[in-house]
Write an enzyme that holds these catalytic residues in place. Structure first.
Site, PDB file in Angstrom:
ATOM      1  N   HIS B 249       0.942  -1.257   0.100  1.00  0.00           N
ATOM      2  CA  HIS B 249      -0.090   0.052  -0.075  1.00  0.00           C
ATOM      3  C   HIS B 249       0.720   1.269   0.084  1.00  0.00           C
ATOM      4  CE1 HIS B 249      -2.903   2.911   1.129  1.00  0.00           C
ATOM      5  NE2 HIS B 249      -4.193   2.038   1.059  1.00  0.00           N
ATOM      6  N   ARG B 269      -6.646  10.258  -0.137  1.00  0.00           N
ATOM      7  CA  ARG B 269      -6.311  10.678  -1.951  1.00  0.00           C
ATOM      8  C   ARG B 269      -7.559  11.017  -2.495  1.00  0.00           C
ATOM      9  NH1 ARG B 269      -2.798   6.466  -3.835  1.00  0.00           N
ATOM     10  NH2 ARG B 269      -3.087   5.515  -1.584  1.00  0.00           N
TER      11      ARG B 269
END
Lengths: 251, 662, 268
Positions: B249, B269
């Site tokens: 990740h 994000r």
């Protein structure tokens, strides 16, 4: 930057036990659970501790640190003075299995007694419509990570083992509130259940559950007190009471 | 002989995360006597860690979304190495599985018209992730947990009914036991609490044990992720596929050291957070690979407009699939443009008002406040890649989730194929539900088919399992399991990490072989009651076995694709796309074999632009494809209609075949 | 474990004899609560039975401790609602109509319950500190089950708050017409804070909207609920602040009435 710190950890099982002293290395930015792990890896390989995510999301590593119910993974070592001895003990309200691990099955048994969500029978999957403002109250309670710190700190059972029979505890009160406030739940008897079966009346709203909640759920103000008020609607409203008396006499 | 608790069930599910609970619910709904066995307490499984959401093409936020787009995104994200059939089933059935959760009591965030709200996520073209703030995994597991309790209440009310569902919490399975003719006959393990052994006799076992992340030093995974299911399957004779693909990740915490690896959700994000290097540059614009060039914004202005007007602008490159972002961060740090603690900056503080941040990302706000003393509404976070997910897993039949061993099924992270070389964020939670349900149904069907001839557990197998489990107590003053685990994690992190090289992988295999030998001499002190050293000693065996599979497969695949990046073979090679690497166990040795990737039917290929396929496929494949497409363009009829139907409600598949049959 | 305990042994808790292992000053909060509440009770008792210095004739200031004053014993000008009740003997406070309700409102208040259960009854004195009682039945039995009547005392408190507001407004109308002094501001401030305390009550929050299942169908009540909820988050603060302002207001009226000092006048 590492320092040596004094720890006292309760070791033992249901036959007995004692606080055992350890000297252990502590590094910058560590939490109590890190230190417990270091103890396991270096000095006490069989030290029993329950943990999982180490990020405050699963609610497994509940213990009492310097007497306060807390998650070990969310208690930073920086909150203690450098010369302070850190005492770690198992949750006091539940039977001990070994060392810091307790048997929390009481909570699961109580959870099994609450009537489940009862959806409207005529709605099919995909047809559910709920407004954000209507789900928000229940969503707060669904933040619960079931660490059982509230169940542990509640004096109703902590100081009175015999009350476990009749008292479900804060975790299950917010479960009851969650369902009673669920926009699509169809059960009408949740207030009565909370009062008669869960022992809502035992709570004297001294708010320790809220104080220890690592998810900062307003257990008392948003869950328990609204449930008490809802019970009042049904049980202690003199007008309702009068009405039911008159009605009963007539029939 | 040691006392053993013996229990008998129709279906035993190992693992009580999303996939395990969904499988168990399904088996119980099929009237089976079902047991769920899990290493932690009930409701603590790793699924609670999932933050962003569950991807399902419900089209609630953008009505243009449908299963075909979801399928395309999934295939693209996996660099076309996915098992097409799994990706297809997943895209079609995910909405039903999400809606079903609402009937169990789940409370997702809502759209203004009262439907389930959906959010943007890396690699998904439309807002697709059903979510609850940033704690979707918790909602999912609590909902399934409460559904299990609801079924138990039904069982309590009707003691005479056939099915039941029992939960065995804090119970670890160490071996799958087979009968004389190689069918699953049961599962053997111990109760962590007491150390007592327990034997579950059952013809059908569903593996839902999750991943392998705990073999890595920097990981977002919890201690449970020791690859138990992968190893149990291998030892039972099943094989693993795609083990070289491990997802890092891109955004894990990097400081303080003790929380290194803890996840920073991708929603940061998705909701507007940007990645910056030490020079303050939004470096992701420099790392858009050719295959994605046309779908991502080229200027910051366009990227910023996308949040409000996604139909007329291209998405910001921060939302590229995870493998791309992780590699980009890795490259920035290596180039000396990293943050003080060896990551990059992830900033929301300059992008949204503090109030909005606290509302949209409450757990991130608390996580940084409480663990790192960073106020994300005022300063940027420091993030870096962390081991998050293994794409590889048990080689299963897509429709039934059956492994090659009769009676063995696998669903969720432990199963391989669905995500190809890289999983899209949000596809995991929906994967759990879709294939969890399929596994439960298939296990129930399998039980019905063998009910007249139930497999028996041979006593010799039980005795052997007991002996293996007790071995660490028999050894005196041997290796410390904690020390071994730390060494293993270091080896995997350094030598089989995000960027790989042949010489390092070879070195890793040597080190792993050493560790394997030393692990045989692990010794533990104390008793069997809740002894974590003993638990780790037994888990270590699984971690080592699975790590070896990862390293061997990684050495074998000589290209870079998704969650497998080779420094010495930096490009994607269309020839390798046609190959699955399959690991199996011969005696004590892991064997890696090549197997052709199942070919995608033309009607699904037609969903893609030929120009896009050109980036992934060999000339030979393209030639065949081009002729096929012209042919089928003439006579395609029922497929499209059936597919449209599948996008709505039913579990029907492209060829019209229903649900769970094989 | 969740469903099938092996159940051969009866488990007991870890044997830790210490009443608490807390190392912080957990006793401080209950101690301060005891001192604070006792101080108020002593002051309020003395003043309630004093029977004088409750009315400033020049500026029409009436202390809330004597409102409404409805007995023949009251100063006629202070009796804003007439004097229908007979003369009271000295042991009956002149505001006997309102004081019991106000006392009951605060006594059954969810915040004060927490405060006195903890500090006076030590049940528990602080979190994770053992309480000294052998048995505990909470609010399930008489008399504590009566705590459930909080709501009706809330209704009474609403009426009394209206009366206090009326008193405070009348005080702007002095013997010489409209005027403003420091006493007016104190009376007004006290009334505002009393409203804040009364409206931030948990029962109020419930009645206003908390009892609804669907906020979306009742936008006005939802709005009201969100406002009350904001106040409710500060209910504890208002509980203490109003004890303080009550004492302050009363003491000021007493001082001016007894002519210990004179009111600071801003206008007329």
């Amino acid at each position: 930057m590492s320092t040596m710190r004094d720890f006292r950890i309760w070791r033992g099982d249901e036959t007995g036990g004692a606080l055992v002293d350890y000297q252990v290395e502590v590094n910058e930015g560590e939490v109590v659970l890190d230190v417990i792990h270091r103890l396991q890896a270096t000095q006490a390989p069989d030290l029993a501790v329950r943990w999982n995510c180490k990020a405050g999301k699963c609610g497994s590593c509940s213990a009492e640190i310097n007497g306060k119910p807390r998650l070990m993974c969310m208690t930073r070592m920086s909150v203690f003075a450098p010369d302070e001895t850190v005492t770690v003990t198992p949750l006091r309200t539940f039977p001990v299995i070994r060392d810091l691990v307790t048997d929390v099955s009481y909570n699961y048994e109580k959870a099994r007694q609450i009537p489940a969500f009862a959806p409207p029978p005529d709605l099919r999957p995909g047809e559910y419509r709920m407004m954000q403002v209507d789900v928000e109250r229940s969503q707060e309670f669904r933040k619960c990570i079931e660490c059982f710190l509230c169940q542990n700190t509640c004096h109703v059972t902590r100081d009175h083992e015999e009350n476990k029979r009749v008292f479900a505890g804060p975790r299950l009160f917010i479960r009851a509130a969650e369902l009673d406030m669920h926009p699509l739940d169809t059960r009408k008897d949740r207030k009565e259940f909370a009062q008669a079966e869960q022992g809502l009346g035992y709570c004297n709203i001294t708010k320790c559950c809220t104080e220890v909640c690592p998810e900062h759920i307003k257990i008392t103000d948003n869950g328990i007190i609204p449930m008490k008020e809802r019970v009042v609607d049904r049980r202690y409203d003199p007008l309702v009471w009068l009405g039911s008396k008159i009605f009963r006499r007539r029939s | 002989m040691t006392e053993i608790e013996r229990l008998s069930f129709d279906v035993v599910v190992i693992g009580a995360g999303g996939a395990g609970l969904r499988a168990a619910i399904e088996a119980r709904l099929h009237g089976k006597r079902t047991a769920v066995v899990c290493k932690s307490l009930f409701g603590k499984a790793h699924t609670v860690m999932a933050e962003g959401g569950a991807a399902a093409a419900m089209g609630n936020v953008n009505p243009r979304d449908n299963w075909k787009v979801h399928f395309q995104d999934t295939m693209r994200g996996g660099k076309f190495l996915n098992h097409w059939r799994m990706a297809e089933l997943h895209a079609k059935e995910a909405p039903d599985r999400i809606w079903e959760l609402e009937t169990y009591g789940a409370l997702f965030d809502r759209t203004p018209d009262g439907k389930i709200s959906q959010r943007n996520f890396g690699g998904h073209q439309y807002p697709r992730l059903a979510h609850v703030g940033d704690r979707t995994g918790l909602e999912l597991i609590r909902t399934l947990q409460q559904k299990v309790v609801a079924l138990q209440q039904e069982d309590d009310a009707n003691p005479d009914s056939d099915g039941c569902i029992e939960v065995y919490a804090e119970c670890t399975i160490t071996e799958i036991l087979l009968d004389e003719i190689g069918r699953v006959a049961g599962a053997f393990g111990y109760r962590r609490e007491s150390g007592q052994f327990v034997l579950f006799q059952a013809p059908a076992v569903v593996l839902a044990t999750g991943g392998i992340g705990k073999s890595y030093k920097v990981t977002s995974n919890s201690w449970e992720y020791t690859g138990d299911g992968h190893a149990l399957a291998l030892r039972a004779g099943a094989s693993l596929v795609n083990m070289e693909f491990v997802q890092f990740h891109p955004t894990g915490m990097v400081w303080p050291p003790s929380v290194k690896g803890i996840l920073v959700t991708e929603s940061v994000r998705g909701d507007g957070g940007v990645l910056l290097n030490s020079e303050g540059r939004r470096f992701m614009f420099d790392y858009v690979p050719d295959v994605f060039r046309s779908q991502y914004a080229e200027t910051e202005e366009e990227a910023d407009r996308w949040y409000d007007d996604p139909d007329n602008n291209r998405r910001p490159p921060e939302l590229l699939p995870r493998d791309e972002v992780a590699r980009a961060i890795n490259a920035e740090v290596k180039a000396g443009r990293g943050s003080p603690h060896g990551g990059v900056f992830l900033d929301v503080s300059t992008r949204m008002p503090a109030e909005v941040i606290r509302r949209r990302l409450p757990s991130m706000y608390h996580q940084f406040k409480e663990l790192a003393d960073v106020d994300i509404t005022a300063e940027p976070m420091e993030v870096g890649p962390t081991c998050h997910y293994v794409m590889g897993g048990v080689d299963v039949d897509p429709d039934s989730t059956a492994a090659s061993v009769p009676g063995l099924f696998a669903a969720g992270e432990v199963a391989g194929g669905m995500h190809g070389s890289n999983r899209l964020g949000g596809n995991s939670l929906s994967d759990l539900l879709v294939f969890g349900r399929r596994a439960g149904a298939a296990a129930a069907a399998y039980h019905s088919s063998v009910v007249g001839d139930l497999p028996q557990v041979p006593e010799s197998a039980v005795a052997a399992a007991v002996e293996t489990a007790l071995a660490p107590f028999a050894t005196e003053s041997g290796e410390n399991p904690y020390a071994l685990q730390q060494e293993l994690q270091q080896v995997m992190n350094d030598l089989v990490g995000i960027i790989r090289r042949a010489d390092e992988l070879e070195q890793a295999l040597v080190r792993l072989a050493e560790l394997k030998e030393r692990a045989k001499k692990v010794s533990v002190t104390g008793g069997r009651r809740y002894n974590p050293a003993w638990h780790l000693a037994l888990d270590l065996r699984n971690m080592l076995l699975v790590s070896e599979c990862v390293a061997r497969a990684a050495l074998e695949r000589k290209e870079s694709r998704g969650g497998h990046t080779r420094d010495d073979y930096p490009d994607m090679d269309p020839a390798w796309r046609r190959i699955n690497l399959v690991c199996s166990l011969r005696g004590d040795t892991v064997v890696v074999e090549h197997r052709p990737l199942p070919a995608m039917p033309v009607e699904l290929l037609r969903l893609f632009d030929i120009e896009e396929l050109r980036k992934y496929m060999t000339e030979e494949e393209l030639a065949v494809l081009e002729s096929d497409m012209t042919e089928s363009a003439i006579g395609q009829s029922g497929v499209e209609a059936g597919a449209e139907f599948g996008a709505g409600r039913s579990g029907s598949t492209a060829d019209g075949k229903e649900g769970t049959s094989r | 474990m969740t469903t099938t305990a092996t159940g051969t042994e009866v488990r007991s808790r870890a044997k830790i004899t210490a009443r608490t292992l807390r190392t912080d000053r957990w006793w401080l909060a209950p101690l301060l609560t005891v001192l604070g509440l006792l101080a108020f009770v002593v002051y309020a008792t003395i003043r309630a039975f004093m029977g004088r210095y409750y009315w400033v004739d020049d500026y029409h200031y009436l202390t809330p401790f004597y409102s409404p004053c409805m007995s023949q014993s009251c100063i006629p000008e202070a009796a804003h609602f007439g004097r229908p009740l007979p003369e009271f003997p000295g042991f009956i406070p002149l505001a006997v109509i309102s004081l019991p309700f106000l006392l009951a409102f605060r006594l059954t208040c969810y915040y004060y319950r927490r405060a006195y259960y903890r500090s006076f009854w030590l049940s528990p004195p602080a979190c994770a500190v053992a309480e000294p009682h052998a048995k505990y039945t909470g609010e399930t039995r008489f008399p504590l089950v009566l705590q459930n009547f909080h709501r009706y005392f809330f209704y009474a408190a609403l009426i009394i708050s209206l009366i206090n507001t009326y008193d405070a407004l009348l005080a702007f109308n002095t013997a010489d017409g409209f005027g403003i002094g420091l006493g007016n501001l104190i009376l007004l401030g006290n009334v505002l804070l009393l409203w804040a305390y009364t409206l931030s009550c948990h029962s109020c929050r419930h009645i206003v909207g908390g009892r609804l299942r669907h906020f979306s169908r009742h936008p006005v009540r939802y709005w009201a609920w969100t406002q009350v909820s904001k106040l409710n988050a500060r209910h504890m603060q208002f509980a203490w602040i109003t004890l303080g302002t009550l004492v302050l207001t009363d003491a000021y009226v007493m001082a001016v009435s007894a002519e210990w000092f004179s009111d600071l006048r801003f206008y007329n």
